[in-house]
Design an enzyme around this catalytic site. Structure first.
Site, PDB file in Angstrom:
ATOM      1  N   HIS A 189      -2.608  -5.409   1.784  1.00  0.00           N
ATOM      2  CA  HIS A 189      -3.588  -5.973   1.786  1.00  0.00           C
ATOM      3  C   HIS A 189      -3.337  -7.809   0.873  1.00  0.00           C
ATOM      4  CE1 HIS A 189      -7.442  -6.935   0.263  1.00  0.00           C
ATOM      5  NE2 HIS A 189      -7.169  -7.707  -0.855  1.00  0.00           N
TER       6      HIS A 189
ATOM      7  N   ASN B  79      -2.186   0.119   6.721  1.00  0.00           N
ATOM      8  CA  ASN B  79      -1.594  -0.885   6.702  1.00  0.00           C
ATOM      9  C   ASN B  79      -0.536  -1.637   6.301  1.00  0.00           C
ATOM     10  OD1 ASN B  79      -3.645  -1.835   5.785  1.00  0.00           O
ATOM     11  ND2 ASN B  79      -4.494  -2.645   7.407  1.00  0.00           N
TER      12      ASN B  79
ATOM     13  N   GLU C  61     -10.095 -10.352  -6.911  1.00  0.00           N
ATOM     14  CA  GLU C  61      -9.021  -9.146  -7.195  1.00  0.00           C
ATOM     15  C   GLU C  61      -7.395  -9.321  -8.163  1.00  0.00           C
ATOM     16  OE1 GLU C  61     -10.274  -8.464  -2.333  1.00  0.00           O
ATOM     17  OE2 GLU C  61      -8.528  -9.242  -3.276  1.00  0.00           O
TER      18      GLU C  61
ATOM     19  N   LYS D 280       1.078  -1.231  -0.246  1.00  0.00           N
ATOM     20  CA  LYS D 280       0.256   0.024   0.138  1.00  0.00           C
ATOM     21  C   LYS D 280       1.208   1.120   0.173  1.00  0.00           C
ATOM     22  CE  LYS D 280      -4.092  -2.646   2.416  1.00  0.00           C
ATOM     23  NZ  LYS D 280      -4.894  -2.392   3.172  1.00  0.00           N
TER      24      LYS D 280
ATOM     25  N   TYR E 259     -12.401  -1.391  -3.400  1.00  0.00           N
ATOM     26  CA  TYR E 259     -13.283  -1.470  -1.930  1.00  0.00           C
ATOM     27  C   TYR E 259     -14.907  -1.308  -2.555  1.00  0.00           C
ATOM     28  CZ  TYR E 259      -8.630  -1.631  -0.401  1.00  0.00           C
ATOM     29  OH  TYR E 259      -7.661  -2.805   0.260  1.00  0.00           O
TER      30      TYR E 259
HETATM   31  P1  GDP Z   1      -7.684  -6.408   6.425  1.00  0.00           P
HETATM   32  O1  GDP Z   1      -8.859  -7.419   5.567  1.00  0.00           O
HETATM   33  O2  GDP Z   1      -7.013  -6.729   7.411  1.00  0.00           O
HETATM   34  O3  GDP Z   1      -7.696  -5.591   4.721  1.00  0.00           O
HETATM   35  O4  GDP Z   1      -9.153  -5.283   6.777  1.00  0.00           O
HETATM   36  P2  GDP Z   1     -10.460  -5.104   6.457  1.00  0.00           P
HETATM   37  O5  GDP Z   1     -11.015  -5.653   6.125  1.00  0.00           O
HETATM   38  O6  GDP Z   1     -11.575  -5.136   7.954  1.00  0.00           O
HETATM   39  O7  GDP Z   1     -10.749  -3.694   6.370  1.00  0.00           O
HETATM   40  C1  GDP Z   1     -10.141  -3.452   4.546  1.00  0.00           C
HETATM   41  C2  GDP Z   1      -8.699  -2.145   4.774  1.00  0.00           C
HETATM   42  O8  GDP Z   1      -9.576  -1.112   5.574  1.00  0.00           O
HETATM   43  C3  GDP Z   1      -8.047  -2.214   5.772  1.00  0.00           C
HETATM   44  O9  GDP Z   1      -6.531  -3.512   5.455  1.00  0.00           O
HETATM   45  C4  GDP Z   1      -7.363  -0.788   6.194  1.00  0.00           C
HETATM   46  O10 GDP Z   1      -6.311  -0.096   5.498  1.00  0.00           O
HETATM   47  C5  GDP Z   1      -8.555   0.236   5.896  1.00  0.00           C
HETATM   48  N1  GDP Z   1      -9.302  -0.275   7.911  1.00  0.00           N
HETATM   49  C6  GDP Z   1      -9.939  -0.386   8.229  1.00  0.00           C
HETATM   50  N2  GDP Z   1     -10.176  -0.336   9.545  1.00  0.00           N
HETATM   51  C7  GDP Z   1     -10.213   1.234   9.347  1.00  0.00           C
HETATM   52  C8  GDP Z   1     -10.292   2.055  10.254  1.00  0.00           C
HETATM   53  O11 GDP Z   1     -10.839   2.147  11.186  1.00  0.00           O
HETATM   54  N3  GDP Z   1     -10.367   2.930   9.417  1.00  0.00           N
HETATM   55  C9  GDP Z   1      -9.522   3.561   8.385  1.00  0.00           C
HETATM   56  N4  GDP Z   1      -9.160   4.765   7.880  1.00  0.00           N
HETATM   57  N5  GDP Z   1      -9.396   2.662   7.114  1.00  0.00           N
HETATM   58  C10 GDP Z   1      -8.905   1.237   8.060  1.00  0.00           C
END
Ligand code: GDP
Length: 139
Positions: free
Chosen positions: A117, A114, A128, A11, A51
């Protein structure tokens, strides 16, 4: 085989900090083969489409802005049990909760920025991967 593949992105926070090499080394050292790879930058529209499943979540706008803020590396990876093993390698979404030695623990700065992905299912890995790579690029 689709079931042996996953999809990843390095990312914008991680490309900005020159972590591409370190992250790719961890991916290779964990036994993943790179099937397809691309260094590119998403428009807001493209990040929004990628997304789309998170459209109803409160952070969707922030996520789209962030993922289109700088270059990313997109890749399809191959290994037995690729989806689950890659999720283990990257660690929890929130780096403060990620296990020691995981990519997010080492390289991520926050729950939003983070570092990487990783697809959460075989079905999404295929969707994807197809988003970024044509059939000719997925050999
Ligand atoms: P992943 O599967 O571990 O990537 O997590 P998720 O599917 O829950 O979320 C997708 C992506 O959204 C995450 O990798 C983060 O980049 C972002 N994200 C998740 N939670 C948050 C949040 O609380 N705030 C913000 N700004 N971004 C978030």
């Amino acid at each position: 085989m689709a079931t042996n593949r996953t999809f990843t992105m390095i990312k914008p926070d991680a490309t900005e900090k020159n972590y591409i090499g370190g992250i790719l080394k961890m991916i290779n050292d964990a036994g993943f083969r790179i099937v397809s790879m691309k260094y590119t930058k998403l428009t807001k529209e493209q990040a929004g489409a990628f997304y789309e499943v998170h459209k109803e979540r409160p952070f969707y706008g922030e996520l789209v802005d962030y993922m289109s803020s700088g270059p990313i590396v997109a890749a399809i990876l191959e290994k037995d049990n690729a989806v689950a093993d890659f999720r283990t390698l990257i660690g929890a979404t929130d780096p403060t909760k990620a296990a020691e030695g995981t990519i997010r623990k080492i390289y991520a700065e926050s729950i939003a920025a983070n570092a990487v992905h990783g697809s959460d299912s075989d079905e999404n890995a295929a969707i994807e991967g197809n988003f970024f790579f044509s059939a000719l690029e997925r050999f």
